[in-house]
Design a protein around this motif. Sequence first.
Motif, PDB file in Angstrom:
ATOM      1  N   LYS A  20       0.723  -1.129  -0.511  1.00 58.63           N
ATOM      2  CA  LYS A  20      -0.467  -0.219  -0.002  1.00 58.63           C
ATOM      3  C   LYS A  20       0.814   1.474   0.048  1.00 58.63           C
ATOM      4  O   LYS A  20       0.077   2.139  -0.847  1.00 58.63           O
ATOM      5  CB  LYS A  20      -0.810   0.027   1.313  1.00 58.63           C
ATOM      6  N   GLU A  21       2.408   1.221   0.383  1.00 56.38           N
ATOM      7  CA  GLU A  21       2.852   2.091   0.734  1.00 56.38           C
ATOM      8  C   GLU A  21       3.935   2.511  -0.456  1.00 56.38           C
ATOM      9  O   GLU A  21       4.106   3.447  -0.203  1.00 56.38           O
ATOM     10  CB  GLU A  21       3.474   2.409   1.833  1.00 56.38           C
ATOM     11  N   HIS A  22       3.947   1.281  -0.946  1.00 56.11           N
ATOM     12  CA  HIS A  22       5.104   0.948  -1.754  1.00 56.11           C
ATOM     13  C   HIS A  22       4.985   1.164  -3.412  1.00 56.11           C
ATOM     14  O   HIS A  22       4.647  -0.433  -3.517  1.00 56.11           O
ATOM     15  CB  HIS A  22       6.671   0.320  -1.719  1.00 56.11           C
ATOM     16  N   ARG A  23       4.066   1.969  -4.279  1.00 53.62           N
ATOM     17  CA  ARG A  23       3.456   1.220  -5.697  1.00 53.62           C
ATOM     18  C   ARG A  23       3.794   1.657  -6.274  1.00 53.62           C
ATOM     19  O   ARG A  23       5.429   2.154  -6.067  1.00 53.62           O
ATOM     20  CB  ARG A  23       2.740   1.484  -5.409  1.00 53.62           C
ATOM     21  N   PHE A  24       3.581   2.231  -7.639  1.00 54.02           N
ATOM     22  CA  PHE A  24       4.357   2.827  -8.371  1.00 54.02           C
ATOM     23  C   PHE A  24       2.903   3.307  -9.448  1.00 54.02           C
ATOM     24  O   PHE A  24       2.306   3.363  -9.596  1.00 54.02           O
ATOM     25  CB  PHE A  24       5.252   2.046  -9.895  1.00 54.02           C
ATOM     26  N   GLY A  25       3.672   4.788  -9.962  1.00 49.74           N
ATOM     27  CA  GLY A  25       2.550   5.720 -11.106  1.00 49.74           C
ATOM     28  C   GLY A  25       2.806   5.318 -12.460  1.00 49.74           C
ATOM     29  O   GLY A  25       4.135   4.979 -12.716  1.00 49.74           O
ATOM     30  N   THR A  26       2.488   6.584 -12.721  1.00 45.69           N
ATOM     31  CA  THR A  26       2.544   6.816 -13.951  1.00 45.69           C
ATOM     32  C   THR A  26       3.479   8.182 -14.211  1.00 45.69           C
ATOM     33  O   THR A  26       4.098   6.958 -15.582  1.00 45.69           O
ATOM     34  CB  THR A  26       1.073   7.835 -14.986  1.00 45.69           C
ATOM     35  N   ASP A  27       4.003   8.165 -13.670  1.00 45.42           N
ATOM     36  CA  ASP A  27       5.205   9.174 -13.500  1.00 45.42           C
ATOM     37  C   ASP A  27       6.386   8.136 -13.304  1.00 45.42           C
ATOM     38  O   ASP A  27       7.204   8.672 -14.572  1.00 45.42           O
ATOM     39  CB  ASP A  27       5.342   9.999 -12.261  1.00 45.42           C
ATOM     40  N   SER A  28       6.488   6.736 -12.790  1.00 44.83           N
ATOM     41  CA  SER A  28       7.604   6.033 -12.886  1.00 44.83           C
ATOM     42  C   SER A  28       7.698   5.417 -14.128  1.00 44.83           C
ATOM     43  O   SER A  28       9.162   5.590 -14.787  1.00 44.83           O
ATOM     44  CB  SER A  28       7.517   5.281 -11.881  1.00 44.83           C
ATOM     45  N   LEU A  29       6.407   4.881 -14.855  1.00 40.89           N
ATOM     46  CA  LEU A  29       6.519   4.516 -16.464  1.00 40.89           C
ATOM     47  C   LEU A  29       7.270   5.895 -17.114  1.00 40.89           C
ATOM     48  O   LEU A  29       7.959   4.934 -18.049  1.00 40.89           O
ATOM     49  CB  LEU A  29       5.141   4.152 -16.150  1.00 40.89           C
ATOM     50  N   LEU A  30       6.553   6.545 -17.169  1.00 42.95           N
ATOM     51  CA  LEU A  30       7.215   7.797 -17.965  1.00 42.95           C
ATOM     52  C   LEU A  30       8.147   7.932 -17.887  1.00 42.95           C
ATOM     53  O   LEU A  30       9.208   7.987 -19.377  1.00 42.95           O
ATOM     54  CB  LEU A  30       5.992   8.773 -18.110  1.00 42.95           C
ATOM     55  N   LEU A  31       9.061   7.790 -16.893  1.00 43.77           N
ATOM     56  CA  LEU A  31      10.352   8.427 -16.565  1.00 43.77           C
ATOM     57  C   LEU A  31      11.354   6.932 -17.606  1.00 43.77           C
ATOM     58  O   LEU A  31      12.416   7.154 -17.966  1.00 43.77           O
ATOM     59  CB  LEU A  31      11.297   8.449 -14.803  1.00 43.77           C
ATOM     60  N   GLY A  32      10.302   5.318 -16.802  1.00 42.95           N
ATOM     61  CA  GLY A  32      11.262   4.382 -17.543  1.00 42.95           C
ATOM     62  C   GLY A  32      11.273   4.878 -19.046  1.00 42.95           C
ATOM     63  O   GLY A  32      12.339   4.337 -19.833  1.00 42.95           O
ATOM     64  N   GLU A  33      10.114   4.641 -19.379  1.00 40.65           N
ATOM     65  CA  GLU A  33      10.387   5.355 -21.482  1.00 40.65           C
ATOM     66  C   GLU A  33      10.704   6.448 -22.042  1.00 40.65           C
ATOM     67  O   GLU A  33      11.705   5.913 -22.865  1.00 40.65           O
ATOM     68  CB  GLU A  33       8.631   5.283 -21.624  1.00 40.65           C
ATOM     69  N   PHE A  34      10.811   7.876 -21.150  1.00 40.51           N
ATOM     70  CA  PHE A  34      11.808   8.537 -21.443  1.00 40.51           C
ATOM     71  C   PHE A  34      13.314   8.601 -21.114  1.00 40.51           C
ATOM     72  O   PHE A  34      14.370   9.299 -22.045  1.00 40.51           O
ATOM     73  CB  PHE A  34      11.921  10.026 -20.459  1.00 40.51           C
ATOM     74  N   THR A  35      13.592   7.199 -20.351  1.00 41.40           N
ATOM     75  CA  THR A  35      15.157   7.365 -20.323  1.00 41.40           C
ATOM     76  C   THR A  35      15.769   6.603 -20.939  1.00 41.40           C
ATOM     77  O   THR A  35      16.795   6.585 -21.650  1.00 41.40           O
ATOM     78  CB  THR A  35      15.074   6.488 -18.992  1.00 41.40           C
ATOM     79  N   GLY A  36      14.799   5.800 -21.761  1.00 43.53           N
ATOM     80  CA  GLY A  36      15.313   5.057 -23.414  1.00 43.53           C
ATOM     81  C   GLY A  36      16.238   3.538 -23.139  1.00 43.53           C
ATOM     82  O   GLY A  36      16.475   2.433 -21.839  1.00 43.53           O
ATOM     83  N   ASN A  37      17.044   3.475 -24.096  1.00 44.71           N
ATOM     84  CA  ASN A  37      18.190   1.829 -24.250  1.00 44.71           C
ATOM     85  C   ASN A  37      19.545   2.579 -23.746  1.00 44.71           C
ATOM     86  O   ASN A  37      19.827   2.997 -23.344  1.00 44.71           O
ATOM     87  CB  ASN A  37      18.195   2.468 -25.991  1.00 44.71           C
ATOM     88  N   VAL A  38      19.128   0.992 -22.721  1.00 44.64           N
ATOM     89  CA  VAL A  38      20.501   1.323 -21.564  1.00 44.64           C
ATOM     90  C   VAL A  38      21.074  -0.203 -21.654  1.00 44.64           C
ATOM     91  O   VAL A  38      21.432  -0.262 -21.289  1.00 44.64           O
ATOM     92  CB  VAL A  38      19.935   0.988 -19.894  1.00 44.64           C
ATOM     93  N   LYS A  39      21.025  -1.147 -22.457  1.00 38.25           N
ATOM     94  CA  LYS A  39      22.313  -1.697 -23.272  1.00 38.25           C
ATOM     95  C   LYS A  39      23.344  -1.286 -23.208  1.00 38.25           C
ATOM     96  O   LYS A  39      24.020  -0.240 -24.079  1.00 38.25           O
ATOM     97  CB  LYS A  39      21.966  -2.796 -24.815  1.00 38.25           C
ATOM     98  N   ASN A  40      24.400  -1.644 -22.980  1.00 32.32           N
ATOM     99  CA  ASN A  40      25.645  -1.356 -22.212  1.00 32.32           C
ATOM    100  C   ASN A  40      26.217  -0.680 -21.489  1.00 32.32           C
ATOM    101  O   ASN A  40      27.309   0.037 -21.931  1.00 32.32           O
ATOM    102  CB  ASN A  40      26.067  -1.567 -24.083  1.00 32.32           C
ATOM    103  N   LYS A  41      24.786  -0.395 -21.161  1.00 29.51           N
ATOM    104  CA  LYS A  41      25.255   0.885 -19.777  1.00 29.51           C
ATOM    105  C   LYS A  41      25.228   0.973 -18.309  1.00 29.51           C
ATOM    106  O   LYS A  41      24.090  -0.662 -17.821  1.00 29.51           O
ATOM    107  CB  LYS A  41      23.891   1.968 -20.114  1.00 29.51           C
ATOM    108  N   THR A  42      25.361   1.580 -17.736  1.00 32.52           N
ATOM    109  CA  THR A  42      25.549   1.484 -16.531  1.00 32.52           C
ATOM    110  C   THR A  42      24.534   2.021 -15.844  1.00 32.52           C
ATOM    111  O   THR A  42      25.077   2.820 -16.169  1.00 32.52           O
ATOM    112  CB  THR A  42      27.517   1.236 -15.683  1.00 32.52           C
ATOM    113  N   VAL A  43      23.683   1.286 -15.038  1.00 33.54           N
ATOM    114  CA  VAL A  43      22.553   2.523 -14.736  1.00 33.54           C
ATOM    115  C   VAL A  43      22.225   2.784 -13.150  1.00 33.54           C
ATOM    116  O   VAL A  43      22.889   1.450 -12.166  1.00 33.54           O
ATOM    117  CB  VAL A  43      21.016   2.683 -15.320  1.00 33.54           C
ATOM    118  N   CYS A  44      21.719   3.533 -12.305  1.00 34.59           N
ATOM    119  CA  CYS A  44      21.394   4.189 -10.907  1.00 34.59           C
ATOM    120  C   CYS A  44      20.568   4.861 -10.853  1.00 34.59           C
ATOM    121  O   CYS A  44      20.228   5.654 -11.505  1.00 34.59           O
ATOM    122  CB  CYS A  44      23.052   4.705 -10.602  1.00 34.59           C
ATOM    123  N   ASP A  45      19.719   4.274  -9.915  1.00 36.29           N
ATOM    124  CA  ASP A  45      17.979   4.002  -9.885  1.00 36.29           C
ATOM    125  C   ASP A  45      18.449   4.742  -8.370  1.00 36.29           C
ATOM    126  O   ASP A  45      18.170   4.225  -7.491  1.00 36.29           O
ATOM    127  CB  ASP A  45      16.788   3.205 -10.054  1.00 36.29           C
TER     128      ASP A  45
END
Length: 214
Positions: A20-45
Motif C-alpha cells: 500500500k505504501e510502496h507502489r508505482f504510478g504513471t510518472d515512473s512508467l513515463l520516466l522509464g520510457e523517457f530513459t530509453g535504451n540502456v543496453k551496455n550502460k551502467t545505470v543507477c536509480d
Amino acid sequence: MNYEIFEIGEQNKIKLFISKEHRFGTDSLLLGEFTGNVKNKTVCDLCTGCGIIPIILHNAKKIYAVEIQEEAIELLTKTKQENNLNIKIIKGDLRNIPDLEIPRESVDIVTANPPYYTLNSGHERSSAAQKSARYDSTCTIEDVVNSSAYLLKFGGELKMCMTSERLTDVVSVMRSYKIEPKEITFISGKNNKARLFLISGKKGAGVGVTITWK
C-alpha cells in the motif's frame, strides 16, 4: 506480500512485489520510457521505491537501485529473487553517496523520481512512508543532483521526473553541478497545463535544450 504482474515487451513478465505504501504510478512508467535504451550502460536509480524503474531498465549492463526505506528494500529484494534479476540493491542514504557501494564517476545514466513537494507545501500524505516518498524532508532536489554529479561519468546523463512547479529549481540546481539540461518533456494535465516534466541533463555538456510535450 502483494504483487502485480508487470509486462515488459511482448514476452517478458515480471512478478513485481508492492505494498500500500510502496507502489508505482504513471510518472515512473513515463520516466522509464523517457530513459530509453540502456543496453551496455551502467545505470543507477535513486529513490527507487519498489523498484519499477530498474525493472523496466533491467537489460542494462549493470544497474544499481538505491533506497532508504526498509519495506521498499524488502519488496524489491523479493522481486529480484522471484524473477532472477541482475539488480544491485543498496540500502542507504543518497545524501551519503560516497559511503555507498558505487564507485565515483562510474555510471552512464542516473534516473530519479524524487520527492515532489517541499515541507509545509499543503500536499499532505497520510503515512510516514508516503511523506518520506513525497516530501523533501530526507531528500531534496539538490541531494539528488549532487549524488548524480558524483556518480556520473563525464558525458553521463541524469534523467528525472518532477512536478512542473519545480522546473526552475531543477534547472538551477542541475546547472550549479555542471549537469546541463538537454531535453525537457512536459506531461499534459488538466486544461492543457503541464502537470509533470521529464528532464535529461548531461554532465559537462554545453548549452542547448530541446523542449517537447507529451
